[in-house]
Design a protein around this motif. Structure first.
Motif, mmCIF file in Angstrom:
data_model
loop_
_atom_site.group_PDB
_atom_site.id
_atom_site.type_symbol
_atom_site.label_atom_id
_atom_site.label_comp_id
_atom_site.label_asym_id
_atom_site.label_seq_id
_atom_site.Cartn_x
_atom_site.Cartn_y
_atom_site.Cartn_z
ATOM 1 N N ASP A 1 0.905 -1.331 -0.114
ATOM 2 C CA ASP A 1 -0.006 -0.036 -0.148
ATOM 3 C C ASP A 1 0.778 1.345 -0.130
ATOM 4 O O ASP A 1 0.542 2.357 -0.766
ATOM 5 C CB ASP A 1 -0.975 0.062 1.190
ATOM 6 N N LEU A 2 2.011 1.354 0.898
ATOM 7 C CA LEU A 2 2.731 2.369 0.759
ATOM 8 C C LEU A 2 3.529 2.638 -0.436
ATOM 9 O O LEU A 2 3.516 3.856 -0.777
ATOM 10 C CB LEU A 2 3.804 2.442 2.039
ATOM 11 N N VAL A 3 4.049 1.780 -0.884
ATOM 12 C CA VAL A 3 4.769 1.752 -2.261
ATOM 13 C C VAL A 3 3.924 2.179 -3.297
ATOM 14 O O VAL A 3 4.128 3.027 -4.109
ATOM 15 C CB VAL A 3 5.518 0.405 -2.435
ATOM 16 N N ARG A 4 2.790 1.679 -3.336
ATOM 17 C CA ARG A 4 1.759 1.745 -4.411
ATOM 18 C C ARG A 4 1.504 3.184 -4.550
ATOM 19 O O ARG A 4 1.210 3.735 -5.872
ATOM 20 C CB ARG A 4 0.513 0.872 -4.342
ATOM 21 N N GLY B 1 21.108 -4.655 0.909
ATOM 22 C CA GLY B 1 20.692 -6.117 1.330
ATOM 23 C C GLY B 1 19.532 -6.021 2.615
ATOM 24 O O GLY B 1 18.973 -7.017 2.804
ATOM 25 N N SER B 2 19.606 -4.834 3.259
ATOM 26 C CA SER B 2 18.911 -4.987 4.671
ATOM 27 C C SER B 2 17.304 -5.074 4.319
ATOM 28 O O SER B 2 16.745 -5.575 5.148
ATOM 29 C CB SER B 2 19.168 -3.990 5.362
ATOM 30 N N LEU B 3 17.059 -4.509 3.130
ATOM 31 C CA LEU B 3 15.404 -4.325 2.838
ATOM 32 C C LEU B 3 15.041 -5.217 1.808
ATOM 33 O O LEU B 3 13.678 -5.168 1.550
ATOM 34 C CB LEU B 3 14.984 -2.954 2.236
ATOM 35 N N ASP B 4 16.011 -6.341 1.360
ATOM 36 C CA ASP B 4 15.463 -7.047 0.376
ATOM 37 C C ASP B 4 14.548 -7.931 0.528
ATOM 38 O O ASP B 4 13.564 -8.409 0.023
ATOM 39 C CB ASP B 4 16.756 -7.880 -0.189
ATOM 40 N N ARG B 5 14.286 -8.592 1.999
ATOM 41 C CA ARG B 5 13.416 -9.506 2.401
ATOM 42 C C ARG B 5 11.972 -8.770 2.463
ATOM 43 O O ARG B 5 10.846 -9.749 2.635
ATOM 44 C CB ARG B 5 13.849 -9.893 3.613
ATOM 45 N N VAL B 6 11.786 -7.557 2.544
ATOM 46 C CA VAL B 6 10.639 -7.147 2.333
ATOM 47 C C VAL B 6 10.256 -6.443 1.133
ATOM 48 O O VAL B 6 9.348 -5.541 1.095
ATOM 49 C CB VAL B 6 10.273 -5.805 3.691
ATOM 50 N N VAL C 1 7.909 9.055 -3.809
ATOM 51 C CA VAL C 1 9.292 8.830 -3.642
ATOM 52 C C VAL C 1 9.623 8.088 -2.442
ATOM 53 O O VAL C 1 8.953 7.938 -1.625
ATOM 54 C CB VAL C 1 9.976 10.315 -3.146
ATOM 55 N N VAL C 2 10.590 6.993 -2.581
ATOM 56 C CA VAL C 2 11.223 6.215 -1.694
ATOM 57 C C VAL C 2 12.543 6.190 -1.610
ATOM 58 O O VAL C 2 13.379 6.412 -2.382
ATOM 59 C CB VAL C 2 10.754 4.773 -1.896
ATOM 60 N N ALA D 1 14.605 -3.572 -7.110
ATOM 61 C CA ALA D 1 13.282 -4.102 -7.036
ATOM 62 C C ALA D 1 12.315 -3.060 -7.101
ATOM 63 O O ALA D 1 11.178 -3.317 -7.943
ATOM 64 C CB ALA D 1 13.071 -5.114 -6.069
ATOM 65 N N LEU D 2 12.578 -2.011 -6.459
ATOM 66 C CA LEU D 2 11.484 -0.794 -6.539
ATOM 67 C C LEU D 2 11.186 -0.153 -7.812
ATOM 68 O O LEU D 2 10.058 -0.007 -8.319
ATOM 69 C CB LEU D 2 11.681 0.328 -5.281
ATOM 70 N N ALA D 3 12.758 0.151 -8.436
ATOM 71 C CA ALA D 3 12.548 0.695 -9.648
ATOM 72 C C ALA D 3 12.077 0.058 -10.669
ATOM 73 O O ALA D 3 11.528 0.490 -11.705
ATOM 74 C CB ALA D 3 14.043 1.121 -9.822
ATOM 75 N N GLU D 4 12.219 -1.520 -10.627
ATOM 76 C CA GLU D 4 11.586 -2.440 -11.707
ATOM 77 C C GLU D 4 10.012 -2.495 -11.562
ATOM 78 O O GLU D 4 9.409 -2.497 -12.280
ATOM 79 C CB GLU D 4 12.470 -3.743 -11.601
#
Length: 437
Positions: free
Chosen positions: A263-266, A278-283, A270-271, A289-292
């Protein structure tokens, strides 16, 4: 002419003139040209901020938004802002800058810089040194003295702590090649913002100084900034208060609530991420991944060490980068003890140049992948060559303000630019609902 500002403008493909700088000094005196780095970063950010404000102003409404001339760089305010930690007071009390386990320590064959202000880093360092929580600085001095500098760096790094051997710039260049001060890769077109749309929404996943300075700058320009911290790693209160103006704050276990992350990303524009790669990969919040996933999103990332380098995944802070990159050796005193810049100039400069990169992308109406590192700022600073005396700064008290917050009376440095109608209040950490306004 400022070569730092020119390089940053080129990085975002902008050939506009840079906003002016008033006469005066920052007082950021050191053997390195901290003043040039600071004024360049702030001038670049100010240029992009001015363009953003002009673009957002409704043609039918007098918003009072300043044009290019209205966001001139004030060297005195720049210096005060970069020294913000020294001025921060809560109910009249100053904050201690460093834990006794942090600092320069002499090893058997050189100097080591440690950083142990956060509990988990302090525990890792002390475990390697064989010290308990009750041990004082004298015990740390004695324990470090038993190690070689490189062996201690390797052991503490492997244990999840932070310690670096103090190197010269030449030694560090053999490990990590020069990195671009700012990269900006354009993405897809983004939707309308401003008076004909809505406020820009900024998801703030940063901590300590550099990232929060970037997002505080965006909040000062009227954006809706939501800072999200994990419950497992609490932020130091002073660090939070120093850069909380105008932001909302939520504490959320993002790994336990993937729907909230979606919801937040959608609905974000800006993020901004400031955690170790690597710290945020698991979420699902790693920058690539965000840019893609959202090519129309501005994804801004900051890290200590350059992406793609052999040190990319190491932990680091401004003071640690200074020690590793050769700045501390240059700033050493007559007694040979390594030194430091007169302010956290790498942190603050990265904050302003990252904010400028975000504003440039938003102003162009495009998503983008914007990134920088503390190391790149250090390398840019060293490339400027030795400094001449910066001269006396103006009285910093002219740039301070006293505000009432839910945690007490706070004395802080005023925002770099102040706009009418923009809320600069401080909310308690974790007190906001993790949704967009």
């Amino acid at each position: 002419m400022n070569v730092v500002a020119d390089a940053l403008m080129a990085a975002v493909g902008d050939e506009s003139p840079v906003v002016g700088t008033r006469p005066g000094n920052t007082g950021l005196d050191s053997r390195c040209r901290s003043e040039a780095l600071a004024l360049g970063a702030v001038a670049f950010c100010g240029t992009q901020a001015a363009k953003w404000l002009v673009a957002q102003a409704s043609p039918s409404t007098d918003t009072g938004s300043p044009g290019l001339g209205g966001l001139e760089v004030d060297p005195g305010r720049v210096g005060a802002s970069y020294r913000s930690w020294t001025h921060l007071r809560l109910d009249g009390a100053a904050f201690s800058a460093f834990d006794p386990s942090s600092g320069f320590f002499r090893s058997r064959d050189g100097w080591v810089r440690t950083h142990a202000n956060y509990d988990w880093h302090r525990r890792a360092l002390r475990a390697v040194l064989g010290l308990d929580d009750e041990a004082g600085r004298r015990e740390v001095v004695d324990a470090v003295g038993q190690w070689s500098a490189q062996d201690l760096e390797d052991a503490v790094t492997a244990a999840g702590g932070i310690a670096v051997r103090v190197r010269t710039a030449v030694e560090f260049a053999e490990l990590v090649p020069p990195a671009p001060l700012l990269t900006s890769v354009p993405g897809a077109r983004c939707g309308p913002l401003g008076p004909l749309g809505r406020r820009a929404r900024v998801l703030d996943l940063t901590r300590v100084i550099a990232g929060p300075v970037a997002t505080r700058t965006l909040a000062a320009l009227g954006m809706d900034v939501l800072r999200v911290d994990p419950p497992q790693l609490s932020e130091i209160l002073a660090q939070y208060l120093d850069s909380a103006a105008g932001k909302r704050s939520a504490v959320v276990d993002l790994a336990a609530d993937p729907e909230l992350v979606d919801d937040l990303v959608r609905d974000a524009d800006v993020v901004v991420t400031g955690y170790r790669p690597g710290s945020l990969d698991r979420v699902g919040l790693d920058p690539d991944a965000l840019a893609e996933r959202r090519p129309d999103l501005v994804v801004a990332s900051l890290q200590a060490w350059p992406a793609g380098s052999r040190w990319e995944h190491r932990r680091g802070f401004d003071s640690v980068v200074q020690a590793a990159c050769g700045i501390s050796a240059i700033e050493a005193g007559p007694d040979g003890i390594p030194g430091a810049l007169s302010a956290q100039a790498l942190d603050h400069s990265c904050g302003y140049l990252l904010a400028g990169g975000i504003l440039a992308a938003l102003g162009a109406g495009r998503g983008a992948r914007v990134s920088t590192s503390l190391t790149a700022a250090a390398q840019a600073l060293l490339a400027l060559g030795p400094a001449t005396p910066a001269g006396e700064a103006s009285d910093d008290t002219a740039h301070l303000e006293t505000v009432q917050t839910p945690v007490g009376e706070l004395v802080r440095v005023r925002s770099m630019w102040e706009l009418p109608g923009v809320d600069s209040r401080v909310v308690p950490p974790g007190s906001s609902t993790p949704t967009w306004s």
